[in-house]
Design a protein around this motif. Structure first.
Motif, mmCIF file in Angstrom:
data_model
loop_
_atom_site.group_PDB
_atom_site.id
_atom_site.type_symbol
_atom_site.label_atom_id
_atom_site.label_comp_id
_atom_site.label_asym_id
_atom_site.label_seq_id
_atom_site.Cartn_x
_atom_site.Cartn_y
_atom_site.Cartn_z
ATOM 1 N N ALA A 9 -4.860 4.151 1.729
ATOM 2 C CA ALA A 9 -3.943 4.231 0.711
ATOM 3 C C ALA A 9 -4.316 3.445 -0.616
ATOM 4 C CB ALA A 9 -2.586 3.266 1.441
ATOM 5 N N ARG A 21 0.787 -1.000 0.010
ATOM 6 C CA ARG A 21 0.061 0.084 0.119
ATOM 7 C C ARG A 21 0.911 1.363 -0.197
ATOM 8 N NH1 ARG A 21 -2.686 -0.473 5.871
ATOM 9 N NH2 ARG A 21 -0.849 0.041 7.207
ATOM 10 N N GLN A 22 0.554 2.330 -0.528
ATOM 11 C CA GLN A 22 1.127 3.853 -0.343
ATOM 12 C C GLN A 22 0.046 4.732 -0.154
ATOM 13 O OE1 GLN A 22 3.247 4.591 -4.190
ATOM 14 N NE2 GLN A 22 4.402 6.049 -2.951
ATOM 15 N N LYS A 79 3.527 9.216 1.420
ATOM 16 C CA LYS A 79 4.423 8.166 2.068
ATOM 17 C C LYS A 79 4.897 7.242 0.744
ATOM 18 C CE LYS A 79 1.974 8.656 6.490
ATOM 19 N NZ LYS A 79 1.629 7.756 7.329
ATOM 20 N N GLU A 80 5.915 6.527 1.410
ATOM 21 C CA GLU A 80 6.352 5.450 0.722
ATOM 22 C C GLU A 80 5.514 4.026 0.640
ATOM 23 O OE1 GLU A 80 11.407 6.469 0.932
ATOM 24 O OE2 GLU A 80 10.382 4.484 1.539
ATOM 25 N N ARG A 81 5.710 3.509 -0.622
ATOM 26 C CA ARG A 81 4.966 2.165 -0.778
ATOM 27 C C ARG A 81 5.313 1.274 0.685
ATOM 28 N NH1 ARG A 81 5.842 -0.132 -6.080
ATOM 29 N NH2 ARG A 81 7.611 -0.819 -5.403
ATOM 30 N N GLU A 82 4.599 0.470 1.298
ATOM 31 C CA GLU A 82 4.902 -0.251 2.299
ATOM 32 C C GLU A 82 4.323 -1.747 1.944
ATOM 33 O OE1 GLU A 82 3.684 0.786 6.212
ATOM 34 O OE2 GLU A 82 1.604 1.136 5.491
#
Length: 123
Positions: free
Chosen positions: A92, A38-39, A43-46
């Motif tokens: 996200a 998810r992103q 924010k960065e994708r996690e």
């Protein structure tokens, strides 16, 4: 040509549940590991969760452990992400992805990616 298509996103309230689906096509996925990422805006994708194609092994990010469940339907080339007790911070774009090794999925080094589906949780 391998394709991963996510569906099931939407707008829900905090505490609600939602199930995302990822339809895989165009390839043979035996031996692959499927993951959800998810992103959120800014924010960065996690990494969220992963599952081996056989379904024998799953792995979750600490932030979703106990609330999200990943599962698979090999007969129909589907992978699901059941999300319960959703929180505002779960908002996200959620992506489905695949790689041939579990550690590659966990670090986001995937060979195939879907286009994503938006999940918005209102507080």
């Amino acid at each position: 040509q391998v394709q991963l298509v996510e569906t099931g996103g939407g707008l829900v309230q905090a505490g609600d549940s939602l199930r995302l689906s990822c339809a895989a096509s165009g390839g043979t996925f035996g031996g692959y590991v499927l993951g959800w990422f998810r992103q959120a805006p800014g924010k960065e994708r996690e990494f969220v969760a992963s599952i081996t194609w056989s379904g024998t092994s799953t792995y979750y990010a600490d932030s979703v452990k106990g609330r999200f469940t990943i599962s698979g339907d090999n007969a129909n080339n589907l992978v699901y992400l059941q999300m319960n007790s959703l929180k505002f911070e779960d908002t996200a774009v959620y992506y489905c992805a695949a790689a041939n090794l579990a550690w590659r999925v966990r670090i986001g080094q995937c060979d195939y990616w879907g286009q994503g589906t938006q999940v918005t949780v209102s507080s």
